[in-house]
Design a protein around this motif. Structure first.
Motif, short mmCIF file in Angstrom:
data_model
loop_
_atom_site.label_atom_id
_atom_site.label_comp_id
_atom_site.label_asym_id
_atom_site.label_seq_id
_atom_site.Cartn_x
_atom_site.Cartn_y
_atom_site.Cartn_z
N ASP A 1 4.68 6.41 -3.85
CA ASP A 1 3.23 6.31 -4.12
C ASP A 1 2.67 5.43 -3.11
O ASP A 1 3.18 4.62 -2.40
CB ASP A 1 2.96 5.61 -5.55
CG ASP A 1 3.44 6.49 -6.53
OD1 ASP A 1 3.47 7.58 -6.39
OD2 ASP A 1 3.80 5.75 -7.63
N THR A 2 1.36 5.71 -2.92
CA THR A 2 0.41 5.25 -1.98
C THR A 2 -0.98 4.62 -2.69
O THR A 2 -1.40 5.49 -3.37
CB THR A 2 0.09 5.86 -0.59
OG1 THR A 2 -0.43 7.19 -0.94
CG2 THR A 2 1.36 6.45 0.15
N ARG A 3 -1.36 3.49 -2.11
CA ARG A 3 -2.83 3.28 -2.80
C ARG A 3 -4.07 3.76 -1.83
O ARG A 3 -4.44 2.99 -0.77
CB ARG A 3 -2.81 1.79 -3.05
CG ARG A 3 -1.76 1.30 -3.87
CD ARG A 3 -2.08 -0.15 -4.31
NE ARG A 3 -1.14 -0.61 -5.32
CZ ARG A 3 -1.22 -0.63 -6.71
NH1 ARG A 3 -2.25 -0.18 -7.18
NH2 ARG A 3 -0.19 -0.99 -7.46
N LEU B 1 -6.26 -1.29 -1.81
CA LEU B 1 -5.12 -1.97 -2.16
C LEU B 1 -5.36 -2.15 -3.77
O LEU B 1 -4.34 -2.36 -4.56
CB LEU B 1 -4.92 -3.31 -1.37
CG LEU B 1 -4.72 -3.31 0.00
CD1 LEU B 1 -4.58 -4.71 0.61
CD2 LEU B 1 -3.48 -2.57 0.06
N SER B 2 -6.58 -2.44 -4.08
CA SER B 2 -6.88 -2.95 -5.79
C SER B 2 -7.06 -1.41 -6.60
O SER B 2 -7.13 -1.61 -7.82
CB SER B 2 -7.91 -3.68 -5.96
OG SER B 2 -9.25 -3.09 -5.26
N PRO C 1 0.86 -1.09 -0.09
CA PRO C 1 -0.12 -0.08 0.06
C PRO C 1 0.69 1.26 0.07
O PRO C 1 0.20 2.46 -0.22
CB PRO C 1 -0.86 -0.10 1.20
CG PRO C 1 -0.08 -0.81 2.13
CD PRO C 1 0.76 -2.21 1.34
N ASP D 1 -6.43 2.23 -8.31
CA ASP D 1 -5.01 2.62 -9.05
C ASP D 1 -4.60 3.61 -8.20
O ASP D 1 -4.97 4.37 -7.26
CB ASP D 1 -5.70 3.30 -10.26
CG ASP D 1 -5.97 2.35 -11.39
OD1 ASP D 1 -5.83 1.07 -11.38
OD2 ASP D 1 -7.01 2.74 -12.25
N ILE D 2 -3.14 3.81 -8.51
CA ILE D 2 -2.51 5.03 -7.70
C ILE D 2 -2.49 6.33 -8.58
O ILE D 2 -2.82 6.34 -9.76
CB ILE D 2 -0.78 4.63 -7.95
CG1 ILE D 2 -0.59 3.29 -7.14
CG2 ILE D 2 -0.11 5.87 -7.39
CD1 ILE D 2 0.83 2.85 -7.28
#
Length: 910
Positions: A707-709, A713-714, A558, A716-717
């Motif tokens: 980058d973080t989500r 988790l699924s 993440p 897009d960034i």
């Protein structure tokens, strides 16, 4: 219509048979005596007259049978007789009955449980009068993947449409600080327009709704309470009207209480309703568009109007308004996915106005909007449990075939005594229906428990909003569905065994052995076992794909850490903190006090923590240079996050270049920003962004972080811009993240005490851990995986039992053959191999059909998968291998028993 006159006699013949038979005997005796009297009167002797009368009248019993046939109730009597006989037969075989009922209960119960949810979200109307005419109206912005309606749109649609009877607006995310009633609390409210109640067709249980004057800017402070709030804070006081509650330090007068049956559209946490109080003049001119009020719109469509026509009508109004806005040089539509500011100090962040103009109108039924993705999810699961029911039917049919083999002579004797084939089939089907009804009753009880368990796992993000409005419960639709599938199931698993059992060759049936019949039934049992394996394989592969997808999601980095982080929300009101420097001072004081607590490693504020929706999105036109040297303008969607110093270290977000924020980055210092790697890559590819100016904002980039989500988790960034809390003006609500050395839940009380020391009237809410937020974010995938995994497990168990039953019966049928083989020198391993080949043949046939079915059906799961193809090679190889292993294991015990057959005993076996 003569049959109407015969109905009373037919009912009496069924339910008062003894009386009707006595009346029939008395009537025949009367006619016989009259006939005897007539013959005696003609000179015959009494004894001779009696014999003559009997000869003339005919056989008394034959006459009774003819009378019974004329009543046409034989089929009812036969059915009752069949039911009684079937009950006796099932009572004599309690083991068979228990296994069959339990198998059917699993299949019927699972189908009933899933259908109960489908009934609530698809079939049952919303609990509003004329709910079929309520529509949801919104504007979709594809660039932002958001649905947004500003208050100006509401006024345009309300006054200019020609297809809606009413249009109402509401804001479901208004919040207040409740004081004066014990511990301060954060109250979740909704601002509604005055016509909200009339549009939905609901009225308060006590008092009244809002007036037009109360829905004007700076109108009287009034509130309508929800039932739960009225009971909790006023003890269901019937004299509550006219009393006041203190919200954001201001008194609000209670003017009404909603009934307990009322459900606010899509939000079960709403505790009270307040007037929306929109500034109609300013909003029509699109004034104050830098901080637009974002609303939810519901319309009541006219009876003779279709949704397509209503959409065309409202879309024309939208296009005209946007064209006028562009011609006047006004700002574009608001962008973003979060709400606008709430009235009277409600803590809500605002969206930026630099949005794209490619909006699309969306008009759907209110039910469809509230249901979200839940109907497709539940229909997929309903298909899965349908396969489970088919497997259960095949399993019970196998049991019935095995039992029919033991009743061969009974069926033959009945046929010899005159029973026709249809009569025998009806007798056997009646037993199947009795089993099905027992399984249906047990399944209904199982479903009542399963529904409560399942609805607790359905996450709101799957579409659970509608469950707040239309609760799941067993009603007449569910009962009719259960009855229907019960009867169909009884016929489905009972018909083939009944037909097979009545294919009579009486000369063979009455002999000692009937190998031909056994072979034919063996083929049917094998076919049923193959079907069980193939259906189970489809479910197992589907479950395998979801499990692999779930673990792919869990393996995603993440970009931040979640362990030992406590989170909570705080919102400051303008009434108590009117100046921006007061708000900043409060948040800094909270940080200093919380960080001084034993067991706290660090703390930080952010306006939108990870794993929650962004509160502030920007749409910015950026001029970019291409590799060929040309320059082009490109629209970019960015998310802006306001954070305090120490945020990145608290959440473990890596710093890649430059620095993060310090206490020196305050309102007097130059405007700075930290960006994530995705934004740097998009805006300045291959260049160092440190020291660059952000377009339209002017902030100087001082650092780049990983980058973080942010939204899951699924997800897009996205491109992110971080700005320092100390340089922000419009601060209201923030979220506190506290990294602890031990269990973060144990620090809640200490943190609450420190905040109360600064301001005893400031409530904290949404207290949780970041680990729990992560768990909640993947709950839709976990739900789908668990449900399909459970159904696949049931299918595997039933298929294993089916294979075991086929092999056990095969051993019984071939005992004499096995004995001869062993007498002629066959070893135990030879017999084991013989049985294993039989089991392996059935399993491989089932696997072949199952792979073909799974190849086509798993494509429907593509929307539920992440990082896994519906035809994933590893899943399509490993799952069948595992199923073959389980099938061989299930057949081991019968094969082992066959290998231990004593040849002497086997040769004597009948």
């Amino acid at each position: 219509m003569r049959w109407l006159y015969k109905l009373p006699l037919r009912f009496r013949s069924v339910f008062r048979k003894q009386n009707v038979e006595k009346e029939l005997s008395d009537e025949l005796r009367f006619h016989l005596e009259k006939l005897i009297e007539e013959k005696v009167a003609k000179g015959m002797m009494p004894e001779e007259a009696r014999y003559s009368a009997l000869r003339e009248l005919g056989g008394v019993e034959q006459i009774k049978e003819e009378c019974r046939d004329m009543r046409r109730v034989n089929y009812i009597e036969n059915f009752i007789q069949d039911v009684r006989y079937g009950l006796r037969q099932l009572r004599r075989n309690p083991g068979f009955t228990a296994v069959a009922v339990l198998t059917l209960a699993l299949g019927i119960g699972a189908n009933t449980a899933i259908f109960t949810v489908v009934n609530a979200v698809v079939l049952r109307p919303l609990p509003y009068p004329q709910s079929n005419r309520l529509v949801w109206i919104s504007k979709v912005m594809p660039a932002l993947n958001a649905e947004v309606v500003v208050s100006g749109d509401y006024f345009d649609w309300r006054d200019q449409n020609k297809t809606l009877e009413r249009v109402t607006a509401y804001d479901p995310a208004v919040s207040f600080d409740l004081t004066g009633r014990g511990t301060p609390a954060r109250i979740h409210a909704a601002g509604v327009s005055a016509n909200f109640f009339q549009t939905l067709g609901v009225d308060p249980q006590l008092g009244r709704s809002f007036t037009h004057e109360e829905d004007q800017p700076n109108g009287p402070n009034t509130v309508v309470l929800m039932q739960a709030f009225w009971q909790q804070y006023f003890g269901s006081d019937p004299q509550v009207l006219g009393k006041t509650v203190t919200l954001n330090s201001a008194p609000y007068t209670v003017v009404g209480v909603m009934p307990a049956s009322f459900r606010f559209p899509g939000d079960a946490e709403i505790q009270m309703l307040v007037p929306l109080q929109l500034n109609e003049t300013g909003e029509r001119m699109r004034e104050g568009a830098a901080a637009p009020r974002l609303l939810r719109i519901v319309g009541l469509i006219k009876p003779d109007v279709t949704i397509a026509r209503a959409q065309a009508d409202l879309d024309a109004i939208r296009k005209h308004a946007e064209a006028s806005q562009m011609n006047n040089g006004g700002p574009g539509p608001a962008s973003g996915s979060g709400p606008g500011p709430a009235p009277r100090g409600g803590s809500r962040h605002v969206m930026r106005p630099n949005g794209p103009s490619d909006t699309q109108l969306k008009v759907v039924t209110l039910e469809e909007h509230l249901a979200g993705n839940l109907p497709s999810t539940m229909l997929t699961l309903l298909g899965a449990v349908g396969l489970v029911l088919l497997i259960a039917c095949a399993n019970v049919a196998n049991l019935m075939l095995t039992r029919a083999s033991a009743r061969t002579r009974e069926v033959a004797v009945r046929a010899v005594l005159g029973a026709g084939r249809w009569r025998l089939v009806r007798q056997l089907l009646s037993e199947s229906l009795i089993l099905a009804l027992a399984g249906g009753v047990a399944g209904l009880l199982l479903a009542a428990w399963g529904v409560k368990l399942m609805t607790g796992f359905i996450p709101a993000s799957v579409g659970g909003e509608i469950l707040n409005v239309s609760p799941v419960r067993l009603d007449s639709n569910v009962l009719l569905f259960t009855l229907g599938i019960t009867v169909i199931t009884g016929i489905l698993f009972g018909l083939a065994p009944a037909i097979a059992a009545t294919q009579l060759n009486l000369s063979e049936k009455l002999k000692e052995g009937t190998p031909g019949a056994g072979a034919r039934r063996g083929l049917l049992r094998g076919a049923l076992a193959v079907s069980e394996i193939s259906l189970a394989l489809v479910l197992l592969i589907g479950a395998g794909l979801l499990i692999k997808s779930f673990y792919r999601v869990l393996s995603v980095d993440p970009g931040f850490t979640t362990d030992h982080i406590l989170t909570m929300n705080l919102s400051l009101t303008d009434s108590r903190y009117p100046q921006a420097n007061q708000k900043r001072a409060f948040y800094l004081d909270v940080l200093r006090r919380v960080e001084s607590l034993p067991g706290v490693r660090s703390a930080a504020f952010i306006d939108s923590l990870p794993l929650r929706p962004y509160m502030d999105k920007l749409f910015i036109m950026v001029r970019l240079a291409t590799e060929s040297g040309t320059v082009s303008d490109k629209g970019m969607v960015m998310s802006r996050l306001t954070v305090s110093p120490g945020y990145f270290s608290t959440l473990g977000i890596r710093v890649l270049k430059g620095r993060t924020f310090t206490d020196a980055d305050d309102e007097k210092a130059p405007k700075v920003a930290v960006i994530n790697e995705a934004l740097a890559r998009h805006m300045w590819p291959g260049e160092n962004p440190i020291g660059r100016q952000l377009p339209m904002m002017g902030n100087k980039v001082v650092g780049v972080v990983a980058d973080t989500r942010h939204e899951g988790l699924s997800a897009d960034i996205e491109s992110e811009i971080y700005v320092p809390l100390l340089q922000q003006e419009g601060i209201l609500g923030m979220q506190l993240a506290v990294r602890t050395a031990a269990d973060p839940v144990g620090m809640v009380s200490a943190v609450r005490t420190q905040i109360a020391t600064i301001d005893p009237e400031e409530p904290i809410y949404n207290v949780t851990t970041l680990e729990q937020s992560l768990s909640d974010s993947i709950s839709p995938r976990r739900f789908n995986m668990l449900m399909l995994g459970i159904f696949a497990g049931i299918a595997l168990a039933l298929a294993s039992v089916g294979i075991y039953g086929v092999m056990a019966f095969s051993v019984t049928q071939r005992t004499r053959e096995i004995g001869i083989r062993m007498a002629l020198g066959a070893e135990q391993r030879d017999v084991l191999g013989l049985m294993a080949r039989r089991s392996l043949g059935l399993t491989l046939a089932g696997v072949a059909f199952g792979l073909a079915g799974a190849w086509g059906l798993t494509r429907f799961l593509s929307s539920f998968l992440y990082g896994v193809q519906p035809t994933d090679f590893a899943t399509f190889v490993l799952v069948p291998i595992a199923l073959v292993a389980v099938s061989l294991l299930a057949s081991y015990l019968p094969a082992r028993r066959a290998a231990k057959v004593d040849p002497i005993v086997a040769l004597r076996y009948e």
